[in-house]
Design a protein around this motif. Structure first.
Motif, short mmCIF file in Angstrom:
data_model
loop_
_atom_site.label_atom_id
_atom_site.label_comp_id
_atom_site.label_asym_id
_atom_site.label_seq_id
_atom_site.Cartn_x
_atom_site.Cartn_y
_atom_site.Cartn_z
N ILE A 43 0.85 -1.19 0.00
CA ILE A 43 0.00 0.00 0.00
C ILE A 43 0.89 1.24 0.00
O ILE A 43 1.97 1.24 0.57
CB ILE A 43 -0.91 -0.01 1.24
N GLU A 44 0.41 2.32 -0.63
CA GLU A 44 1.17 3.57 -0.60
C GLU A 44 1.43 3.98 0.84
O GLU A 44 0.59 3.82 1.71
CB GLU A 44 0.38 4.68 -1.31
N GLY A 45 2.59 4.55 1.06
CA GLY A 45 2.98 4.92 2.42
C GLY A 45 3.43 3.68 3.17
O GLY A 45 3.92 2.73 2.59
N THR A 46 3.22 3.68 4.44
CA THR A 46 3.60 2.52 5.23
C THR A 46 2.55 1.43 5.10
O THR A 46 1.36 1.71 5.19
CB THR A 46 3.83 2.88 6.71
#
Length: 133
Positions: A43-46
């Protein structure tokens, strides 16, 4: 005549091999009802705690998923039901690393949800569902 005998023996051995193959492997093919249909691994980000796997019951019978294992990173991960543990025939379920984070990311989700501790590789790996047999 020797050629015909050799073909007969070869054909007989081929048929025997086919019969043995299906006798050994067909039960596991026929009863393999749970199919991984979607994977959220990066997923985008963490993505820590936000990974999940969707499964589909393609069999004729309902499946109690709480007895199955998620195989990932050479580990058989236990699967715990959040509510109902039976995936109906033709039904879907999600196995989430952290169910609360899954619900936060997918507030409209109303399906079957299961919890399991796993961390999917962002570079690829082999995962599978293992039934209790």
């Amino acid at each position: 005549m020797k050629t015909c005998t050799a073909i007969f023996i070869t054909t007989t051995l081929g048929i025997l091999f086919t019969v043995i193959f299906f006798a050994v492997f067909y039960p596991s093919i026929a009863f393999a009802q749970i199919i991984i249909t979607e994977i959220m691994y990066d997923i985008e980000g963490t993505d820590t705690g936000r990974e999940w796997i969707e499964v589909f019951n393609s069999g004729e019978d309902a499946v109690d998923l709480s007895f199955w294992k998620l195989f990932e990173a050479n580990v058989n991960h236990k699967i715990n039901a959040i509510g109902q543990n039976i995936v109906p025939r033709g039904g879907y379920a999600v196995i989430a690393d952290v169910p609360d984070k899954f619900r936060a990311d997918n507030p409209d989700f109303s399906g079957l949800l299961f919890d399991s501790a796993f961390s999917l590789s962002n570079d690829g790996e082999t995962i599978s569902m293992k039934d209790p047999s």
